[in-house]
Design a protein around this motif. Structure first.
Motif: not given
Length: 270
Positions: A167, A171, A177
């Protein structure tokens, strides 16, 4: 066998005293023999007529339809809850996990009473004029209440195992998100999610106690398979032959669920 091979075999098999096998076999017998007795009691010459009789079909249809609806509801509510628990701090996660686990250890009858006090005529929502108890909707709510923890705990464990490294990488590459959730988080936890959904459905169609108190036992409306089985062995409702056939069907469903969950667990030896 050489001494070295014997030592390696003992190390692989552990160092449990052989006498432990005696209570282990007794425990296994306690689990297997009642199920074997159930299978032996089935009258195979009338099994198909029993399982296709109108009371049985009504109970089957109601159980599977409400079970599917409850599973969808558990997925909609449980996935966000599992995400919140998995990404919370240790103390917050421990509190939330304990709350989610309560329906697993709570006697089902107590859950039914709690739902009745919440949605009943004199309950918190009953004052608003909602007529939920003793309806098919009540069956779905009861099933969702008892099945939700299975999905949440299975998915939360998978999310914690997958971690947040991927994740963070996504990012850093500019992903938003929602993109991370859709393209990274949920795909990595997919085996846990699928296992949770399967367990959730199995628990929903097997629910008895909360449904009996909160939804009642009206044939075609709230009488699911477990309630039909219970009613038959109390001298009313479906014949006992049909009840035994339904019990066998629930047993087959439970075994199939366990096999499916095992098949979808990554790294499980086959």
């Amino acid at each position: 066998m050489s001494p070295g091979a014997a030592r390696r075999s003992r190390a692989r098999d552990g160092f449990v005293p052989p006498i432990i096998a005696v209570p282990a076999v007794l425990g296994l017998a306690l689990l297997v023999l009642p199920l074997a007795a159930l299978v032996a009691r089935v009258d195979w010459t009338t099994f198909w007529p029993d399982i296709t009789s109108q009371p049985a079909l009504d109970a089957l249809r109601l159980s599977f339809v409400t079970g599917l609806i409850a599973t969808v509801a558990c997925t909609i509510l449980g996935v966000p809850l599992a995400l919140v628990i998995a990404r919370s701090g240790a103390r917050t996660a421990a509190v939330l996990r304990a709350i989610v686990t309560v329906p697993l250890v709570l006697p089902p009858m107590v859950g039914g009473i709690a739902l009745l006090f919440l949605f009943g005529r004199r309950g918190w929502f009953g004052a608003l004029g909602l007529q939920i108890p003793f309806t098919t909707t009540a069956v779905v709510i009861a099933q969702t209440f008892v099945a939700l923890p299975f999905l949440v705990l299975a998915l939360e464990g998978a999310l914690r195992t997958s971690g947040v490294a991927f994740e963070r990488t996504a990012a850093a590459l500019g992903a938003g998100r929602w993109t991370i959730l859709r393209r990274v988080t949920l795909p990595l936890a997919a085996p846990g999610l699928l296992a949770g959904v399967i367990l959730c459905f199995a628990r929903a169609i097997g629910e008895f106690g909360a449904t009996a108190l909160f939804a009642g036992n009206a044939p075609g409306v709230t009488q699911t398979m477990p309630l039909a089985i219970y009613t038959a062995f109390n001298g009313a409702g479906v014949p006992q032959g049909t009840a035994v056939a339904l019990a066998l069907l629930l047993l087959i469903t439970a075994v199939a669920v366990l096999l499916l969950v095992r098949a979808w667990r990554p790294g499980t030896p086959r």
